[in-house]
Scaffold this motif. Structure first.
Motif, PDB file in Angstrom:
ATOM      1  N   ARG A  54      70.881 -22.954  78.148  1.00 36.32           N
ATOM      2  CA  ARG A  54      72.302 -22.579  78.185  1.00 36.32           C
ATOM      3  C   ARG A  54      73.221 -23.784  78.061  1.00 36.32           C
ATOM      4  N   THR A  98      75.084 -24.030  86.899  1.00 32.68           N
ATOM      5  CA  THR A  98      75.878 -22.807  86.899  1.00 32.68           C
ATOM      6  C   THR A  98      75.912 -22.254  88.317  1.00 32.68           C
ATOM      7  N   TRP A 100      77.711 -18.645  90.545  1.00 33.41           N
ATOM      8  CA  TRP A 100      78.581 -17.462  90.564  1.00 33.41           C
ATOM      9  C   TRP A 100      79.921 -17.851  91.176  1.00 33.41           C
ATOM     10  N   ARG A 120      84.267 -23.454  80.874  1.00 34.09           N
ATOM     11  CA  ARG A 120      83.304 -22.463  80.382  1.00 34.09           C
ATOM     12  C   ARG A 120      82.936 -21.471  81.490  1.00 34.09           C
ATOM     13  N   LYS A 121      82.964 -20.201  81.131  1.00 31.84           N
ATOM     14  CA  LYS A 121      82.623 -19.121  82.063  1.00 31.84           C
ATOM     15  C   LYS A 121      81.907 -18.026  81.297  1.00 31.84           C
ATOM     16  N   GLU A 122      81.044 -17.306  81.984  1.00 39.20           N
ATOM     17  CA  GLU A 122      80.408 -16.119  81.416  1.00 39.20           C
ATOM     18  C   GLU A 122      80.638 -14.977  82.394  1.00 39.20           C
ATOM     19  N   ASP A 124      79.987 -11.225  83.774  1.00 38.62           N
ATOM     20  CA  ASP A 124      79.050 -10.117  83.855  1.00 38.62           C
ATOM     21  C   ASP A 124      79.752  -9.033  84.664  1.00 38.62           C
ATOM     22  N   THR A 129      81.417 -13.538  87.649  1.00 40.38           N
ATOM     23  CA  THR A 129      81.606 -14.595  86.664  1.00 40.38           C
ATOM     24  C   THR A 129      80.746 -15.799  86.998  1.00 40.38           C
ATOM     25  N   THR A 130      80.034 -16.301  85.990  1.00 38.48           N
ATOM     26  CA  THR A 130      79.251 -17.524  86.133  1.00 38.48           C
ATOM     27  C   THR A 130      80.122 -18.691  85.700  1.00 38.48           C
TER      28      THR A 130
END
Length: 137
Positions: A54, A98, A100, A120-122, A124, A129-130
């Motif tokens: 990642r 990473t 949460w 940067r965030k992902e 879900d 959010t990660t």
């Protein structure tokens, strides 16, 4: 909890099985190490570097997870600092991690050991959010 770390209906993996797996795998410049308390020798979790794919090439991720019964006692910080020394001596210049967004304890550990949150965030929809963090060595 990721599926590969969930305990199945037969009670496996047990803490002893996880500890044995961590202890018996050869340590390279990346890998997870068992976190043991010196006084008692009991395994309380893991900490290390993983190539999760990642992050940027050649920049592994710092990963740690400890048993709930030992949270807030400084073990994650101590283990992370040891892994940072290991990473530095292995020639890495930068690491990332990473976390949460709701995990304030782990965010605090990462900040204590010098990681900075990036943009940067992902997201879900179920888990949250990660956040991505980085640290120069």
């Amino acid at each position: 909890m990721p599926p590969h770390r969930r305990i199945d209906t037969d009670g496996h993996p047990t803490v002893a099985e996880l500890a044995d797996s961590i202890r018996t795998h050869k340590v390279w410049s990346t890998g997870l190490l068992a976190v043991e308390r010196k006084a008692s020798g009991d395994v309380i979790g893991y900490c290390g570097l993983v190539d999760s794919g990642r992050g940027a090439a050649g920049e592994p991720e710092l990963a740690f997870e400890l048993l709930r019964r030992v949270w807030c006692q400084g073990y994650a910080t101590e283990a992370s600092l040891a892994v940072l020394d290991w990473a530095r001596s292995s020639g890495y210049e930068r690491l990332w991690a990473t976390v949460w967004d709701w995990n304030t304890a782990s965010r605090r550990v990462l900040a204590k050991v010098g990681f900075t949150e990036t943009e940067r965030k992902e997201v879900d929809a179920v888990r949250g959010t990660t956040l991505f963090t980085t640290r120069r060595l």
